[in-house]
Design a protein around this motif. Structure first.
Motif, PDB file in Angstrom:
ATOM      1  N   ALA A 188     -18.217  -2.221   3.358  1.00  6.88           N
ATOM      2  CA  ALA A 188     -18.378  -2.810   4.686  1.00  6.88           C
ATOM      3  C   ALA A 188     -17.040  -3.174   5.323  1.00  6.88           C
ATOM      4  O   ALA A 188     -16.814  -2.919   6.505  1.00  6.88           O
ATOM      5  CB  ALA A 188     -19.261  -4.049   4.612  1.00  6.88           C
ATOM      6  N   ASP A 189     -16.151  -3.779   4.548  1.00  7.18           N
ATOM      7  CA  ASP A 189     -14.868  -4.223   5.082  1.00  7.18           C
ATOM      8  C   ASP A 189     -14.017  -4.697   3.905  1.00  7.18           C
ATOM      9  O   ASP A 189     -14.418  -4.552   2.745  1.00  7.18           O
ATOM     10  CB  ASP A 189     -15.066  -5.337   6.108  1.00  7.18           C
ATOM     11  CG  ASP A 189     -13.905  -5.445   7.096  1.00  7.18           C
ATOM     12  OD1 ASP A 189     -12.829  -4.907   6.803  1.00  7.18           O
ATOM     13  OD2 ASP A 189     -14.073  -6.074   8.148  1.00  7.18           O
ATOM     14  N   LEU A 190     -12.893  -5.272   4.196  1.00  4.64           N
ATOM     15  CA  LEU A 190     -11.983  -5.726   3.151  1.00  4.64           C
ATOM     16  C   LEU A 190     -12.630  -6.806   2.285  1.00  4.64           C
ATOM     17  O   LEU A 190     -13.332  -7.675   2.801  1.00  4.64           O
ATOM     18  CB  LEU A 190     -10.703  -6.286   3.781  1.00  4.64           C
ATOM     19  CG  LEU A 190      -9.871  -5.283   4.582  1.00  4.64           C
ATOM     20  CD1 LEU A 190      -8.812  -6.016   5.381  1.00  4.64           C
ATOM     21  CD2 LEU A 190      -9.230  -4.254   3.647  1.00  4.64           C
ATOM     22  N   PRO A 191     -12.404  -6.774   0.973  1.00  2.21           N
ATOM     23  CA  PRO A 191     -12.942  -7.830   0.101  1.00  2.21           C
ATOM     24  C   PRO A 191     -12.541  -9.211   0.602  1.00  2.21           C
ATOM     25  O   PRO A 191     -11.443  -9.409   1.135  1.00  2.21           O
ATOM     26  CB  PRO A 191     -12.285  -7.516  -1.246  1.00  2.21           C
ATOM     27  CG  PRO A 191     -12.019  -6.052  -1.203  1.00  2.21           C
ATOM     28  CD  PRO A 191     -11.647  -5.754   0.218  1.00  2.21           C
ATOM     29  N   TRP A 349      -0.245  -7.237   5.218  1.00  2.08           N
ATOM     30  CA  TRP A 349      -0.414  -7.481   3.780  1.00  2.08           C
ATOM     31  C   TRP A 349      -1.521  -6.589   3.233  1.00  2.08           C
ATOM     32  O   TRP A 349      -1.378  -5.964   2.175  1.00  2.08           O
ATOM     33  CB  TRP A 349      -0.741  -8.947   3.515  1.00  2.08           C
ATOM     34  CG  TRP A 349      -0.753  -9.257   2.031  1.00  2.08           C
ATOM     35  CD1 TRP A 349       0.281  -9.738   1.284  1.00  2.08           C
ATOM     36  CD2 TRP A 349      -1.859  -9.053   1.115  1.00  2.08           C
ATOM     37  NE1 TRP A 349      -0.094  -9.846  -0.045  1.00  2.08           N
ATOM     38  CE2 TRP A 349      -1.395  -9.430  -0.173  1.00  2.08           C
ATOM     39  CE3 TRP A 349      -3.151  -8.577   1.250  1.00  2.08           C
ATOM     40  CZ2 TRP A 349      -2.211  -9.354  -1.306  1.00  2.08           C
ATOM     41  CZ3 TRP A 349      -3.961  -8.499   0.119  1.00  2.08           C
ATOM     42  CH2 TRP A 349      -3.490  -8.887  -1.136  1.00  2.08           C
ATOM     43  N   TRP A 350      -2.627  -6.512   3.971  1.00  2.00           N
ATOM     44  CA  TRP A 350      -3.758  -5.736   3.484  1.00  2.00           C
ATOM     45  C   TRP A 350      -3.451  -4.240   3.453  1.00  2.00           C
ATOM     46  O   TRP A 350      -3.866  -3.527   2.534  1.00  2.00           O
ATOM     47  CB  TRP A 350      -4.997  -6.021   4.318  1.00  2.00           C
ATOM     48  CG  TRP A 350      -5.779  -7.187   3.790  1.00  2.00           C
ATOM     49  CD1 TRP A 350      -5.875  -8.432   4.327  1.00  2.00           C
ATOM     50  CD2 TRP A 350      -6.569  -7.207   2.592  1.00  2.00           C
ATOM     51  NE1 TRP A 350      -6.673  -9.234   3.536  1.00  2.00           N
ATOM     52  CE2 TRP A 350      -7.116  -8.503   2.473  1.00  2.00           C
ATOM     53  CE3 TRP A 350      -6.856  -6.258   1.620  1.00  2.00           C
ATOM     54  CZ2 TRP A 350      -7.947  -8.868   1.405  1.00  2.00           C
ATOM     55  CZ3 TRP A 350      -7.686  -6.612   0.560  1.00  2.00           C
ATOM     56  CH2 TRP A 350      -8.223  -7.907   0.462  1.00  2.00           C
ATOM     57  N   ILE A 351      -2.740  -3.730   4.427  1.00  2.00           N
ATOM     58  CA  ILE A 351      -2.384  -2.309   4.409  1.00  2.00           C
ATOM     59  C   ILE A 351      -1.524  -1.993   3.194  1.00  2.00           C
ATOM     60  O   ILE A 351      -1.702  -0.967   2.534  1.00  2.00           O
ATOM     61  CB  ILE A 351      -1.681  -1.915   5.719  1.00  2.00           C
ATOM     62  CG1 ILE A 351      -2.704  -1.868   6.859  1.00  2.00           C
ATOM     63  CG2 ILE A 351      -0.979  -0.575   5.584  1.00  2.00           C
ATOM     64  CD1 ILE A 351      -2.131  -1.522   8.206  1.00  2.00           C
ATOM     65  N   LYS A 352      -0.629  -2.891   2.867  1.00  7.30           N
ATOM     66  CA  LYS A 352       0.259  -2.672   1.724  1.00  7.30           C
ATOM     67  C   LYS A 352      -0.489  -2.748   0.397  1.00  7.30           C
ATOM     68  O   LYS A 352      -0.185  -2.015  -0.550  1.00  7.30           O
ATOM     69  CB  LYS A 352       1.391  -3.703   1.751  1.00  7.30           C
ATOM     70  CG  LYS A 352       2.420  -3.524   0.630  1.00  7.30           C
ATOM     71  CD  LYS A 352       3.551  -4.525   0.777  1.00  7.30           C
ATOM     72  CE  LYS A 352       4.590  -4.349  -0.332  1.00  7.30           C
ATOM     73  NZ  LYS A 352       5.696  -5.342  -0.201  1.00  7.30           N
ATOM     74  N   HIS A 353      -1.485  -3.620   0.313  1.00  7.08           N
ATOM     75  CA  HIS A 353      -2.114  -3.903  -0.975  1.00  7.08           C
ATOM     76  C   HIS A 353      -3.561  -3.441  -1.093  1.00  7.08           C
ATOM     77  O   HIS A 353      -4.167  -3.620  -2.155  1.00  7.08           O
ATOM     78  CB  HIS A 353      -2.057  -5.417  -1.244  1.00  7.08           C
ATOM     79  CG  HIS A 353      -0.670  -5.955  -1.344  1.00  7.08           C
ATOM     80  ND1 HIS A 353       0.119  -5.817  -2.459  1.00  7.08           N
ATOM     81  CD2 HIS A 353       0.078  -6.648  -0.441  1.00  7.08           C
ATOM     82  CE1 HIS A 353       1.282  -6.399  -2.263  1.00  7.08           C
ATOM     83  NE2 HIS A 353       1.291  -6.910  -1.044  1.00  7.08           N
ATOM     84  N   GLN A 354      -4.131  -2.866  -0.047  1.00  4.58           N
ATOM     85  CA  GLN A 354      -5.566  -2.609  -0.046  1.00  4.58           C
ATOM     86  C   GLN A 354      -6.005  -1.611  -1.110  1.00  4.58           C
ATOM     87  O   GLN A 354      -7.088  -1.756  -1.686  1.00  4.58           O
ATOM     88  CB  GLN A 354      -6.036  -2.168   1.339  1.00  4.58           C
ATOM     89  CG  GLN A 354      -5.427  -0.898   1.859  1.00  4.58           C
ATOM     90  CD  GLN A 354      -6.433   0.228   1.943  1.00  4.58           C
ATOM     91  OE1 GLN A 354      -7.622   0.013   1.767  1.00  4.58           O
ATOM     92  NE2 GLN A 354      -5.954   1.424   2.205  1.00  4.58           N
ATOM     93  N   ASP A 355      -5.199  -0.620  -1.434  1.00  2.00           N
ATOM     94  CA  ASP A 355      -5.606   0.333  -2.470  1.00  2.00           C
ATOM     95  C   ASP A 355      -5.753  -0.355  -3.823  1.00  2.00           C
ATOM     96  O   ASP A 355      -6.742  -0.155  -4.535  1.00  2.00           O
ATOM     97  CB  ASP A 355      -4.599   1.478  -2.564  1.00  2.00           C
ATOM     98  CG  ASP A 355      -4.730   2.464  -1.413  1.00  2.00           C
ATOM     99  OD1 ASP A 355      -5.808   2.488  -0.769  1.00  2.00           O
ATOM    100  OD2 ASP A 355      -3.775   3.206  -1.152  1.00  2.00           O
ATOM    101  N   ALA A 356      -4.759  -1.169  -4.182  1.00  2.00           N
ATOM    102  CA  ALA A 356      -4.805  -1.855  -5.470  1.00  2.00           C
ATOM    103  C   ALA A 356      -5.943  -2.869  -5.514  1.00  2.00           C
ATOM    104  O   ALA A 356      -6.654  -2.973  -6.523  1.00  2.00           O
ATOM    105  CB  ALA A 356      -3.467  -2.548  -5.739  1.00  2.00           C
ATOM    106  N   VAL A 357      -6.117  -3.609  -4.429  1.00  2.00           N
ATOM    107  CA  VAL A 357      -7.198  -4.599  -4.399  1.00  2.00           C
ATOM    108  C   VAL A 357      -8.554  -3.920  -4.440  1.00  2.00           C
ATOM    109  O   VAL A 357      -9.467  -4.367  -5.147  1.00  2.00           O
ATOM    110  CB  VAL A 357      -7.080  -5.490  -3.144  1.00  2.00           C
ATOM    111  CG1 VAL A 357      -8.316  -6.377  -3.001  1.00  2.00           C
ATOM    112  CG2 VAL A 357      -5.828  -6.358  -3.220  1.00  2.00           C
ATOM    113  N   SER A 358      -8.698  -2.818  -3.713  1.00  2.00           N
ATOM    114  CA  SER A 358      -9.978  -2.108  -3.702  1.00  2.00           C
ATOM    115  C   SER A 358     -10.326  -1.588  -5.097  1.00  2.00           C
ATOM    116  O   SER A 358     -11.489  -1.671  -5.528  1.00  2.00           O
ATOM    117  CB  SER A 358      -9.931  -0.944  -2.709  1.00  2.00           C
ATOM    118  OG  SER A 358      -9.754  -1.414  -1.393  1.00  2.00           O
TER     119      SER A 358
END
Length: 367
Positions: A188-191, A349-358
């Motif tokens: 749906a969207d970012l965690p 911040w989310w663009i930089k880290h979103q792959d790892a967080v996802s």
């Protein structure tokens, strides 16, 4: 708020996936591309401006509050296309964008800037911007914030014996506020790591950079009480309405019709996570002058207020609140009280880290 978040699904797949999709995207858009100049003359009706937005009820509100009044005032006709990031980028890279103005999430404008796909805005051409008071976080070299949306807490007002949860700490406290919960899924969207950190006592002003380890430890504490990770904007209202859960995160606005219909539901604005849509101009836009005129028109307080009365996304121009009904103003993410109690998502911040967080989120939800 699904209409806006259609674009977010592309963002969530990551920059690499977007680039891969771009190569396979055709240049033809969703039925636009025709008659960029109507009659070639110098009169009011000499141009047709093509605007990209995400369509649906979001697009309908733009048509009524922005495009139709703009056409009435300027004579410039507005056509709309509903295409996603990858197709927009493909057209721009080919030097043939079939649109002149982009209405999209601020997250995508960060990606557009990285790709060199959008004009550096000449803010001297935006007369209404000068005294608009738009927050600095919503102004970049290639985009200007148009309106806010927010993720908030929702709960059943009949669930806790008259008590009202007032924070994400209360949402996490299933002893004081017993019952099943729902949180947003990755699809749906970012965690919602920010909510987990707020529940664990982090000050809203000190959320970023996110302490990911601490956030997942906080999520561990409530995981057993989460009945559903919802993946569509309508699902929180269904879960709450059926009493399958007593509290859920939700895209603000999604429960409005239920609440107006008498359902025992309410929003809790404390700790709301705000995001924004913005306006920008693609490289190679055919009608640059008209594009600037529309962006400038969109920043008028009366236009922003008209839009907010039609659709529950909040103005970025503070003066719009002087033209809003008190009922509408109280239910918007950028009202003075809600600005103070919520926070803006840190897009970079989310663009930089979103792959790892996802990746970690997927592992956590399946553990």
């Amino acid at each position: 708020m699904r209409d806006v978040r259609t674009d977010r699904r592309v963002f969530l797949r990551g920059v690499g996936a977007v680039a891969a999709g771009m190569a396979a995207t055709a240049l033809t858009g969703c039925g636009t591309g025709t008659s960029r100049s109507v009659d070639g003359g110098s009169g009011k009706n000499s141009k047709t401006l093509v605007v990209r937005n995400s369509g649906g009820t979001y697009g309908d509100a733009n048509q009524k509050a922005v495009y139709d009044p703009f056409t009435k005032e300027t004579g410039i006709q507005v056509k709309v296309v509903n295409i996603e990031y990858a197709q927009m980028l493909a057209q721009i890279k080919q030097g043939r964008p079939q649109f002149d103005v982009i209405d999209d999430s601020m997250a995508d404008f960060v990606l557009f800037k990285q790709a060199g796909a959008t004009e550096t805005l000449d803010f001297d051409r935006l007369k209404n911007f000068k005294n608009a008071g738009i927050a600095k976080s919503l102004v970049t070299s290639n985009a200007v914030g148009k309106n806010y949306w927010a993720s908030v807490m929702a709960y059943r007002t009949d669930a806790f014996g008259g008590k009202k949860p007032s924070s994400w700490a209360d949402f996490w406290d299933t002893k004081a506020f017993p019952g099943s919960r729902a949180l947003q899924a990755l699809d749906a969207d970012l965690p919602e790591l920010e909510f987990a950190l707020l529940a664990d006592g982090v000050d809203p002003d000190k959320l970023y950079p996110l302490d990911v380890d601490r956030a997942f430890r906080s999520l561990d504490a409530i995981k057993g009480d989460v009945k559903k990770f919802w993946d569509t904007g309508a699902l929180p209202g269904v879960l709450l309405g059926r009493k399958e859960v007593v509290a859920s995160s939700v895209w603000h606005g999604r429960l409005d019709a239920l609440i107006k219909g008498g359902a025992p539901l309410a929003y809790q604005w404390n700790g709301a996570r705000r995001q924004s849509n913005a306006l920008g101009i693609p490289k190679g836009a055919a009608n640059l002058d008209a594009a600037y005129k529309l962006v400038d028109f969109s920043l008028r307080p009366e236009v922003q207020a008209h839009y907010a009365e039609l659709y529950p996304m909040a103005p970025t121009v503070p003066a719009a609140y002087k033209k809003l009904s008190s009922t509408t103003a109280a239910n918007l993410a950028s009202s003075p009280a809600h600005l103070e109690s919520g926070f803006d998502l840190d897009v970079e911040w989310w663009i930089k880290h979103q792959d790892a967080v996802s990746k970690r989120w997927q592992e956590w939800t399946h553990a």
